[in-house]
Scaffold this active site. Sequence first.
Site, PDB file in Angstrom:
ATOM      1  CD  GLU A  94      -3.052  -1.048   2.172  1.00 55.38           C
ATOM      2  OE1 GLU A  94      -4.242  -1.115   1.851  1.00 55.38           O
ATOM      3  OE2 GLU A  94      -2.675  -0.978   3.354  1.00 55.38           O
ATOM      4  CB  CYS A 107       2.986   7.742   2.883  1.00 51.55           C
ATOM      5  SG  CYS A 107       3.405   6.518   4.121  1.00 51.55           S
ATOM      6  CB  CYS A 114       6.868  -4.843   8.548  1.00 46.64           C
ATOM      7  SG  CYS A 114       8.174  -4.060   9.532  1.00 46.64           S
ATOM      8  CB  CYS A 118       5.674  -2.335  16.169  1.00 46.51           C
ATOM      9  SG  CYS A 118       7.373  -1.972  15.683  1.00 46.51           S
ATOM     10  CB  CYS A 121       2.613  -1.336  13.456  1.00 43.51           C
ATOM     11  SG  CYS A 121       2.780  -0.995  11.698  1.00 43.51           S
ATOM     12  CB  CYS A 334       1.162   6.355  11.280  1.00 43.77           C
ATOM     13  SG  CYS A 334       1.799   7.888  10.672  1.00 43.77           S
TER      14      CYS A 334
HETATM   15  N1  SAH Z   1       9.306   0.870   9.957  1.00 44.91           N
HETATM   16  C1  SAH Z   1       9.427   2.297   9.910  1.00 44.91           C
HETATM   17  C2  SAH Z   1       8.465   2.977   8.952  1.00 44.91           C
HETATM   18  C3  SAH Z   1       7.034   2.538   8.899  1.00 44.91           C
HETATM   19  S1  SAH Z   1       5.909   3.015  10.157  1.00 44.91           S
HETATM   20  C4  SAH Z   1       9.316   2.866  11.298  1.00 44.91           C
HETATM   21  O1  SAH Z   1       9.098   2.110  12.233  1.00 44.91           O
HETATM   22  O2  SAH Z   1       9.501   4.055  11.471  1.00 44.91           O
HETATM   23  C5  SAH Z   1       5.701   4.730  10.071  1.00 44.91           C
HETATM   24  C6  SAH Z   1       5.333   5.328  11.425  1.00 44.91           C
HETATM   25  O3  SAH Z   1       3.997   4.964  11.830  1.00 44.91           O
HETATM   26  C7  SAH Z   1       6.254   4.842  12.543  1.00 44.91           C
HETATM   27  O4  SAH Z   1       6.624   5.896  13.377  1.00 44.91           O
HETATM   28  C8  SAH Z   1       5.323   3.866  13.242  1.00 44.91           C
HETATM   29  O5  SAH Z   1       5.774   3.574  14.516  1.00 44.91           O
HETATM   30  C9  SAH Z   1       4.003   4.594  13.175  1.00 44.91           C
HETATM   31  N2  SAH Z   1       2.852   3.786  13.553  1.00 44.91           N
HETATM   32  C10 SAH Z   1       2.684   2.456  13.403  1.00 44.91           C
HETATM   33  N3  SAH Z   1       1.488   2.079  13.905  1.00 44.91           N
HETATM   34  C11 SAH Z   1       0.895   3.174  14.395  1.00 44.91           C
HETATM   35  C12 SAH Z   1      -0.355   3.431  15.028  1.00 44.91           C
HETATM   36  N4  SAH Z   1      -1.229   2.459  15.286  1.00 44.91           N
HETATM   37  N5  SAH Z   1      -0.633   4.707  15.381  1.00 44.91           N
HETATM   38  C13 SAH Z   1       0.243   5.710  15.125  1.00 44.91           C
HETATM   39  N6  SAH Z   1       1.425   5.526  14.523  1.00 44.91           N
HETATM   40  C14 SAH Z   1       1.747   4.273  14.161  1.00 44.91           C
END
Ligand code: SAH
Length: 347
Positions: A94, A107, A114, A118, A121, A334
């Site tokens: 996406e 973006c 991935c 996390c 995410c 995000c």
């Molecule tokens: N792997 C990279 C880039 C992808 S995520 C990273 O970790 O930075 C892009 C951003 O979205 C990151 O800061 C991630 O932590 C954030 N993100 C992921 N899930 C989220 C959520 N549920 N709410 C807000 N931000 C989130």
Amino acid sequence: MQTKNILDFEYSDLQSYLLNELGLEKFRTDQICDWIYKKRVFDFESMTNLSKDDRQKLSDNFKISIPQIIKKQVSKIDGTTKYLLELEDRNTVEAVIIYYPSRTIACISTQVGCPLKCSFCSTGQSGYVRNLSTGEIIGQLLAMEKDKEMDVKNVVYMGMGEPLLNFNNVVQTIEILNHPKMKKLGARHITISTAGIPHKIEELGDLNKEFRLSVSLHAPTNLQRDQIMPINHKYPIEQVIQSCRIYQKKTKKRVTFEYILIKGFNDSKDDALKLVELFGDMKVMVNLIPVNANPAGFEKPSKRFIQAFLDTLVKNGIDAVVRAEKGSDISAACGQLRGRELKEINR
Ligand code: SAH
């Protein structure tokens, strides 16, 4: 003959290849890049300032592989547009176009899925398949630009995947984005976001490339960060921060930290003060992101808590902002990008 994706090529490599392998004059590279990166023309036959013979040579040797848009959702709230893009091997990623009053941002994803998982995410939930090629990363941007018929001037590597685990390809794409004959974007217009891979952050500091670095910190202590980001077991906070200091020393650039605010977990005044201490004299900017809808069921703090957290940082000399949520109604914010369910791919 196996054709190569022309989007995999940096400028100088493309120029040498065209000159040495196909016998095209040097300035032809500029014309071809102009068609692809500025005019968004993705077939050699339409490149009318090239001779028929050159066009034929190009089509025999190259393809211009643009991911196919198989689904497009537009947010009714803010126009954010999320694309489901299919790659040649039928995997999907996406990518999103986000509108702000003063700028439009693309973006883009760097991996199919991935590996970091996390807890907050959605991307990690669907597993990890593979790194994207240079051309597949650049192709996302071109596919969206073509669809919107616009030149997008800001790119963030905040889609699916961990950019620094696909280091070489990501660095090549920055070169393509920077190059004056290709996308011609400068440092303020490109942001790499990473969950924090220390040796790779240091390596970024050695590159002479134009971009900004953003690190997803999300917690002020290992005890907290371990619970939401498994990568923290491997690379604890001190190592991540230390690598950012080294990066800053090398580049003199400010480092941005992303910090998702989770109700009752990392949103207290004490958490904010610990962050201040952690940063010490480093030049930083903090992006606070009230957590978006997520698989762990975490909730956003109340407005009052968010404001108090921000105030504590600012009072202690830290530049910080709360990032507005975009595209929440279409799960384009995000951490909400997933691609297609993996089981569907094996058809
Ligand atoms: N792997 C990279 C880039 C992808 S995520 C990273 O970790 O930075 C892009 C951003 O979205 C990151 O800061 C991630 O932590 C954030 N993100 C992921 N899930 C989220 C959520 N549920 N709410 C807000 N931000 C989130």
